[in-house]
Write an enzyme that holds these catalytic residues in place. Structure first.
Site, short mmCIF file in Angstrom:
data_model
loop_
_atom_site.label_atom_id
_atom_site.label_comp_id
_atom_site.label_asym_id
_atom_site.label_seq_id
_atom_site.Cartn_x
_atom_site.Cartn_y
_atom_site.Cartn_z
N ARG A 35 0.85 -1.14 0.04
CA ARG A 35 -0.25 -0.15 0.04
C ARG A 35 0.82 1.31 -0.04
O ARG A 35 1.78 1.31 0.91
CB ARG A 35 -0.86 -0.07 1.20
N THR B 26 -1.13 7.75 -0.43
CA THR B 26 -2.27 7.33 -1.50
C THR B 26 -3.26 6.18 -0.92
O THR B 26 -4.42 6.12 -1.23
CB THR B 26 -2.07 7.24 -2.67
N ASP C 61 -1.22 -4.02 12.58
CA ASP C 61 -0.77 -4.59 11.40
C ASP C 61 -0.43 -6.14 11.36
O ASP C 61 0.34 -6.45 11.93
CB ASP C 61 0.54 -3.56 11.11
N ASP D 196 2.93 -7.13 10.43
CA ASP D 196 4.09 -6.79 11.58
C ASP D 196 3.79 -7.81 12.96
O ASP D 196 4.88 -8.55 13.20
CB ASP D 196 3.99 -5.48 12.10
N1 URA Z 1 -3.58 -3.91 7.13
C1 URA Z 1 -3.20 -4.29 8.44
O1 URA Z 1 -2.63 -5.08 8.54
N2 URA Z 1 -3.96 -3.80 9.41
C2 URA Z 1 -5.16 -2.93 9.18
O2 URA Z 1 -5.75 -2.28 9.98
C3 URA Z 1 -5.14 -2.38 8.04
C4 URA Z 1 -4.54 -3.06 6.90
#
Ligand code: URA
Length: 209
Positions: free
Chosen positions: A104, A108, A200, A203
């Site tokens: 991502r 943007t 995330d 992560d």
């Molecule tokens: N990607 C993620 O890992 N967590 C989110 O909350 C949104 C996108």
């Protein structure tokens, strides 16, 4: 009419609650994702075709149903989709695997592709696209767009969590693709993270920051 299956089985909801907790270790988060993906594999394959084969029980012969695992392609949207893959493959070991690499753009929030590899003869196969987080829906829609170019027999999308905005965006572009998710959370924040969410996913799975 776009279809969203919310998998509200108590075991799925229990494990999802544990995953959301911020102090959960990487090891435990990964194990829970693995277990959840096995449970979700069960739901997403519920209406897969079966064929009858002749077998012998200890007592007599019979015709009994089996699925053809080779016809199923799990498509992992890198990198967090990898957390879903092992559990699904444990349930359907003969499945084929495709990968879509997307990141991502943090400014943007648009999905940018860096990798794409799929099995051949997709017209004979059912694609199950895996990404634990359907947030803005941009990556999910971009991944499905690419998979559609290979003309699979069918496509399903599986996420652990979905945001209402992301579902709307995804289904505006792919009304024909059913989504399977364990929860539709409240909303996205200004950075495109799902609230309340689980942070995330990549992560937390891989212990990165
Ligand atoms: N990607 C993620 O890992 N967590 C989110 O909350 C949104 C996108």
């Amino acid at each position: 009419m776009p279809v969203v299956h919310v998998i509200d089985h108590p075991l799925v909801q229990h494990k999802l609650t544990l995953m959301r907790e911020k102090d959960r270790s990487t090891n435990s988060f990964r194990r829970l994702m693995h277990e959840l993906s096995m449970l979700m594999a069960y739901e997403v394959t519920r209406d897969m075709p079966t064929q009858l084969i002749d077998i012998e029980t200890p007592l007599e012969t019979m015709r009994s149903p089996v699925i053809d695992g080779k016809k199923i392609v799990f498509v992992s949207v890198m990198r967090a989709g990898g957390g879903f893959l092992d559990g699904m493959l444990e349930i359907i070991p003969g499945a084929r695997v495709g990968h879509v690499g997307l990141y991502r753009d943090p400014r943007t929030l648009v999905a940018v592709e860096y990798y794409f590899k799929m099995p051949d003869h997709m017209e004979e196969r059912d694609a199950i696209v895996l990404d634990p987080m359907l947030a803005t829906g941009n990556s999910a829609a971009a991944a499905v767009e690419r998979v559609k170019e290979c003309r699979p027999r069918s496509i399903r999308f599986v996420s652990l969590l979905a945001a209402p905005e992301g579902l709307q965006n995804f289904h505006a572009q792919h009304p024909d693709v059913p989504v399977y998710t364990a929860s539709i959370d409240r909303q996205l924040n200004e950075h495109g993270y799902i609230l309340p969410g689980l942070g995330d996913a990549g992560d937390r799975l891989f212990g990165t920051k």
